[in-house]
Design a protein around this motif. Structure first.
Motif, PDB file in Angstrom:
ATOM      1  N   ALA A 243       0.774  -1.181  -0.092  1.00 29.15           N
ATOM      2  CA  ALA A 243      -0.085   0.000  -0.065  1.00 29.15           C
ATOM      3  C   ALA A 243       0.878   1.317  -0.028  1.00 29.15           C
ATOM      4  N   ARG A 244       2.114   1.229   0.050  1.00 24.41           N
ATOM      5  CA  ARG A 244       2.871   2.434  -0.053  1.00 24.41           C
ATOM      6  C   ARG A 244       2.893   3.101   1.166  1.00 24.41           C
ATOM      7  N   SER A 245       2.949   2.524   2.248  1.00 20.91           N
ATOM      8  CA  SER A 245       2.921   3.214   3.403  1.00 20.91           C
ATOM      9  C   SER A 245       4.151   3.962   3.908  1.00 20.91           C
ATOM     10  N   ASP A 246       4.007   5.263   4.329  1.00 20.66           N
ATOM     11  CA  ASP A 246       5.175   5.832   4.772  1.00 20.66           C
ATOM     12  C   ASP A 246       6.171   5.030   5.696  1.00 20.66           C
ATOM     13  N   SER A 247       5.470   4.367   6.547  1.00 19.44           N
ATOM     14  CA  SER A 247       6.122   3.452   7.741  1.00 19.44           C
ATOM     15  C   SER A 247       6.839   2.411   6.824  1.00 19.44           C
ATOM     16  N   ALA A 248       6.460   1.904   5.812  1.00 19.81           N
ATOM     17  CA  ALA A 248       6.896   0.601   5.130  1.00 19.81           C
ATOM     18  C   ALA A 248       8.164   1.000   4.109  1.00 19.81           C
ATOM     19  N   LEU A 249       8.318   2.305   3.843  1.00 21.56           N
ATOM     20  CA  LEU A 249       9.332   2.534   3.152  1.00 21.56           C
ATOM     21  C   LEU A 249      10.877   1.990   3.414  1.00 21.56           C
ATOM     22  N   ILE A 250      11.389   1.186   2.549  1.00 21.46           N
ATOM     23  CA  ILE A 250      12.657   0.689   2.657  1.00 21.46           C
ATOM     24  C   ILE A 250      13.823   0.980   1.698  1.00 21.46           C
ATOM     25  N   GLY A 251      13.732   1.980   0.980  1.00 20.09           N
ATOM     26  CA  GLY A 251      14.672   2.610   0.318  1.00 20.09           C
ATOM     27  C   GLY A 251      14.278   3.390  -0.871  1.00 20.09           C
ATOM     28  N   THR A 252      15.009   4.306  -1.443  1.00 16.08           N
ATOM     29  CA  THR A 252      15.114   5.049  -2.623  1.00 16.08           C
ATOM     30  C   THR A 252      16.259   5.106  -3.458  1.00 16.08           C
ATOM     31  N   ALA A 253      16.010   5.285  -4.844  1.00 16.33           N
ATOM     32  CA  ALA A 253      17.029   5.342  -5.466  1.00 16.33           C
ATOM     33  C   ALA A 253      17.028   6.484  -6.716  1.00 16.33           C
ATOM     34  N   ASP A 254      17.871   7.379  -6.872  1.00 18.45           N
ATOM     35  CA  ASP A 254      17.866   8.455  -7.765  1.00 18.45           C
ATOM     36  C   ASP A 254      18.757   8.064  -9.108  1.00 18.45           C
ATOM     37  N   LEU A 255      17.951   8.165 -10.285  1.00 19.07           N
ATOM     38  CA  LEU A 255      18.483   7.771 -11.646  1.00 19.07           C
ATOM     39  C   LEU A 255      18.418   9.029 -12.402  1.00 19.07           C
ATOM     40  N   ALA A 256      19.254   9.085 -13.257  1.00 16.72           N
ATOM     41  CA  ALA A 256      19.404  10.237 -14.316  1.00 16.72           C
ATOM     42  C   ALA A 256      19.729   9.759 -15.493  1.00 16.72           C
ATOM     43  N   ARG A 257      19.441  10.577 -16.630  1.00 18.34           N
ATOM     44  CA  ARG A 257      19.638  10.031 -17.962  1.00 18.34           C
ATOM     45  C   ARG A 257      21.225  10.000 -17.893  1.00 18.34           C
ATOM     46  N   GLY A 258      21.628   9.151 -18.897  1.00 17.19           N
ATOM     47  CA  GLY A 258      23.085   8.881 -18.975  1.00 17.19           C
ATOM     48  C   GLY A 258      23.783   7.795 -17.990  1.00 17.19           C
ATOM     49  N   GLU A 259      23.099   7.991 -16.996  1.00 17.07           N
ATOM     50  CA  GLU A 259      23.568   6.996 -15.760  1.00 17.07           C
ATOM     51  C   GLU A 259      23.003   5.294 -15.879  1.00 17.07           C
ATOM     52  N   GLU A 260      23.806   4.528 -15.203  1.00 14.93           N
ATOM     53  CA  GLU A 260      23.316   3.352 -15.331  1.00 14.93           C
ATOM     54  C   GLU A 260      22.231   2.928 -14.218  1.00 14.93           C
ATOM     55  N   ASP A 261      22.119   1.759 -14.067  1.00 12.77           N
ATOM     56  CA  ASP A 261      20.799   1.205 -13.081  1.00 12.77           C
ATOM     57  C   ASP A 261      21.360   1.708 -11.451  1.00 12.77           C
ATOM     58  N   ALA A 262      20.341   1.326 -10.526  1.00 16.42           N
ATOM     59  CA  ALA A 262      20.987   1.563  -9.234  1.00 16.42           C
ATOM     60  C   ALA A 262      20.671   0.201  -8.434  1.00 16.42           C
ATOM     61  N   CYS A 263      21.046   0.133  -7.194  1.00 18.48           N
ATOM     62  CA  CYS A 263      21.152  -1.025  -6.248  1.00 18.48           C
ATOM     63  C   CYS A 263      20.869  -0.460  -5.081  1.00 18.48           C
ATOM     64  N   LEU A 264      19.718  -1.156  -4.439  1.00 24.11           N
ATOM     65  CA  LEU A 264      19.179  -0.755  -2.900  1.00 24.11           C
ATOM     66  C   LEU A 264      19.972  -2.165  -2.205  1.00 24.11           C
ATOM     67  N   HIS A 265      20.670  -1.719  -1.270  1.00 27.28           N
ATOM     68  CA  HIS A 265      21.349  -2.765  -0.215  1.00 27.28           C
ATOM     69  C   HIS A 265      20.433  -2.756   1.061  1.00 27.28           C
ATOM     70  N   PHE A 266      20.603  -4.068   1.561  1.00 27.93           N
ATOM     71  CA  PHE A 266      20.011  -4.348   2.728  1.00 27.93           C
ATOM     72  C   PHE A 266      20.718  -5.106   3.688  1.00 27.93           C
ATOM     73  N   GLU A 267      20.953  -4.647   4.946  1.00 25.88           N
ATOM     74  CA  GLU A 267      21.898  -5.827   6.169  1.00 25.88           C
ATOM     75  C   GLU A 267      21.040  -6.954   6.492  1.00 25.88           C
ATOM     76  N   SER A 268      19.563  -6.430   6.731  1.00 27.34           N
ATOM     77  CA  SER A 268      18.598  -7.678   6.871  1.00 27.34           C
ATOM     78  C   SER A 268      17.475  -7.634   5.883  1.00 27.34           C
ATOM     79  N   GLY A 269      17.114  -8.410   4.954  1.00 24.34           N
ATOM     80  CA  GLY A 269      16.133  -8.197   3.831  1.00 24.34           C
ATOM     81  C   GLY A 269      14.693  -7.893   4.307  1.00 24.34           C
ATOM     82  N   PRO A 270      14.090  -6.826   3.758  1.00 25.63           N
ATOM     83  CA  PRO A 270      13.013  -6.712   4.162  1.00 25.63           C
ATOM     84  C   PRO A 270      11.954  -7.371   3.302  1.00 25.63           C
ATOM     85  N   ALA A 271      10.671  -7.476   3.196  1.00 22.11           N
ATOM     86  CA  ALA A 271       9.963  -7.977   2.074  1.00 22.11           C
ATOM     87  C   ALA A 271       9.823  -6.730   1.164  1.00 22.11           C
TER      88      ALA A 271
END
Length: 307
Positions: A243-271
């Motif tokens: 449901a995209r709850s604010d309290s359930a946010l696990i990470g954000t990634a910024d991407l821009a034209r000309g740049e490659e993909d992004a990777c969000l890393h976690f110490e203990s994996g959330p769902a």
């Protein structure tokens, strides 16, 4: 004749369209019998001129370019997003033409989420278009009738420029001359005029166009030049719930034209349960069209006989 990308010398007639002859009409008197004999029985091609102001090619335009949000997302069981056999990858792709609203293709359990790989921002470039090709102009024009006809051995001992000029002066009917046509389209150089006393060269240049201007090869292809000033910058957010709850946010990634993909890393994996995205800056590509100009065929001729 020493010009690269040109045909062997051919017999040309250049004049108004209403007076256009046929190659079959090209005859000369046989020096032994005095009877007219064909010089060239085969038509190589026919060309035409373009009058100032005539439009013969379709106008070029450019479709709109666009920035698009990432099209591929995947959960990786390792924290590095590496694509290796030991990793389990679970696709979590947004729908086509994703606008950034909350999407939830399902739920990836925490046991399979050590990182989240997010594909790059996609930029589609402007595509060239050709507007309706105008009809071939019907106004007056010069034409060039090009016939396959070499040097007759009975007139000259060999196919040299000097020999051709001699045959042109003495045996080729008025209005005809030896020329060579470029095998590639575009404006090319002919020989410079021969110095006084030297054998003549193919130095007189004419620019003609294929008779059938509807052939797309007769016009420069359309293209689009980007001004390079557009910006495509987006922020993608991942949530543990659907449901995209604010309290359930696990990470954000910024991407821009000309740049490659992004990777969000976690110490203990959330769902992983949902995604959303927003444009930080969006300026779609802007392009300027080019091309659509007629492509001439360069013709280099021996000088006409002096009167």
């Amino acid at each position: 004749m020493g010009l690269a990308s040109f045909s062997d010398p051919l017999l040309f007639w250049i004049g108004p369209e209403e007076s256009e002859p046929s190659c079959e009409d090209l005859v000369a008197d046989d020096q032994y019998t005095g009877e007219p004999e064909p010089i060239a029985r085969t038509t190589f091609t026919t060309l035409r001129s373009i009058q100032p102001g005539e439009t013969v090619c379709g106008e070029c335009s450019c479709g709109e370019g666009a920035c698009s949000l990432p099209r591929m997302v995947a959960a990786n069981s390792l924290s590095s997003c590496e694509q290796i056999p030991e990793a389990t990858n679970t696709p979590f792709n947004p729908p086509p033409s994703w606008g950034g609203d909350c999407i939830s293709p399902g739920t990836v359990p925490s046991s399979q989420v050590g990182s989240i790989w997010i594909g790059p921002v996609v930029e589609s470039y402007c595509k060239p278009r050709v507007r309706e090709v105008p009809p071939i102009p019907e106004g007056p024009s010069q034409v060039a009738v090009v016939c396959v006809g070499g040097v007759a051995p009975v007139f000259c001992p060999g196919p040299t420029e000097l020999c051709m000029l001699s045959q042109q002066e003495a045996h080729v009917p008025p209005g005809w001359r030896y020329c060579a046509v470029a095998q590639v389209r575009g404006v090319l150089d002919c020989h410079p005029p021969a110095p006084p006393g030297e054998p003549p060269l193919f130095s007189e240049r004419f620019l003609f166009y294929q008779r059938d201007l509807s052939d797309p090869r007769n016009c420069d292809p359309c293209g689009c030049a980007s001004d390079g000033l557009n910006r495509c910058e987006a922020r993608v957010s991942a949530y543990a719930d659907r449901a995209r709850s604010d309290s359930a946010l696990i990470g954000t990634a910024d991407l821009a034209r000309g740049e490659e993909d992004a990777c969000l890393h976690f110490e203990s994996g959330p769902a992983l349960g949902s995604l959303s995205a927003e444009w930080v800056a969006r300026e779609d590509p802007h392009c300027t069209p080019f091309g659509g100009e007629p492509r001439p065929r360069t013709v280099c001729c021996l000088p006409e006989p002096e009167e």
